[in-house]
Design an enzyme around this catalytic site. Sequence first.
Site, short mmCIF file in Angstrom:
data_model
loop_
_atom_site.label_atom_id
_atom_site.label_comp_id
_atom_site.label_asym_id
_atom_site.label_seq_id
_atom_site.Cartn_x
_atom_site.Cartn_y
_atom_site.Cartn_z
N ARG A 86 -4.80 6.49 -5.67
CA ARG A 86 -4.11 7.13 -4.54
C ARG A 86 -4.44 8.60 -4.44
O ARG A 86 -4.57 9.16 -3.36
CB ARG A 86 -2.59 6.96 -4.70
CG ARG A 86 -2.11 5.56 -4.49
CD ARG A 86 -0.69 5.41 -4.91
NE ARG A 86 -0.54 5.62 -6.35
CZ ARG A 86 0.54 5.32 -7.03
NH1 ARG A 86 1.59 4.84 -6.43
NH2 ARG A 86 0.59 5.52 -8.34
N HIS B 90 -1.14 -1.64 -1.62
CA HIS B 90 -1.74 -2.79 -2.32
C HIS B 90 -2.41 -3.73 -1.32
O HIS B 90 -3.51 -4.24 -1.58
CB HIS B 90 -0.67 -3.60 -3.07
CG HIS B 90 0.09 -2.85 -4.12
ND1 HIS B 90 1.46 -2.86 -4.19
CD2 HIS B 90 -0.33 -2.08 -5.17
CE1 HIS B 90 1.87 -2.15 -5.24
NE2 HIS B 90 0.81 -1.65 -5.83
#
Length: 159
Positions: free
Chosen positions: A91, A17
Site C-alpha cells: 500500500r 484486496h
Amino acid sequence: MTRVLYPGSFDPVHNGHVELVETASRLFDEVVVGTLMNPSKGGGLFTLEERMELLDECFAHLDNVRTTMFDGLVVALATEVEADFIVKGLRAVSDFEAELQMAQTNLAISGVHTLFLPTASRRSFLASGLIREVSRLGGDVSEMVPEPVRLRLAEKAGA
Ligand code: PNS
C-alpha cells in the site's frame, strides 16, 4: 501455467484486496487466495470459515481464482497448492520493510519467491483493522468493502 498464492488474514477482505486479486487474475493463470491466521494479530473478528465464505462471494466473478484456508506457515500452503510464487500487495512504503522481511524469510525456508504488486493510491489507506473499528462504532464502510462484507460487518456490530 503459472499459479500464485495470495495469502492474508482477510479479517475481513476489503476493496484493496479485491483490486489485487483482480490484477493477479489477469497476470497469472491461477490465483489461490489463502486465508491464514496472523500470529501477531490475535483471534480476529471473523473465523477462518467466515473469512473464506466472504472471499468466495467476493471472487465468484473470477473463473481462475479459488480460495482456501490454512493453519500454519504460508510456505507450507504454497507447497500444498503447488504455487509458483506468493503475491502480496504494497500500500505504501511503510508496508515495505515488514513485507520484505517476510518475503526473504519465506524464500530462505522454502525457495518460493514473493512478488509485490502496488495498490492503487486511492485504496492505499484501506486496512482491515480500521474497517472493523469504523463498523463497530457505527460508521459507514460501504466505500471500503464489497457489499457482502458490509452486511456481515453490520450483523457483527449489531450482535
Ligand atoms: O493480511 P496480513 O495480516 O498482512 O497477512 C499476514 C500473513 C497471514 C500472510 C502472515 O501473518 C503469515 O504468513 N502467516 C502465516 C504464518 C507464517 O508463515 N509465518 C512466517 C512468515 S515469514
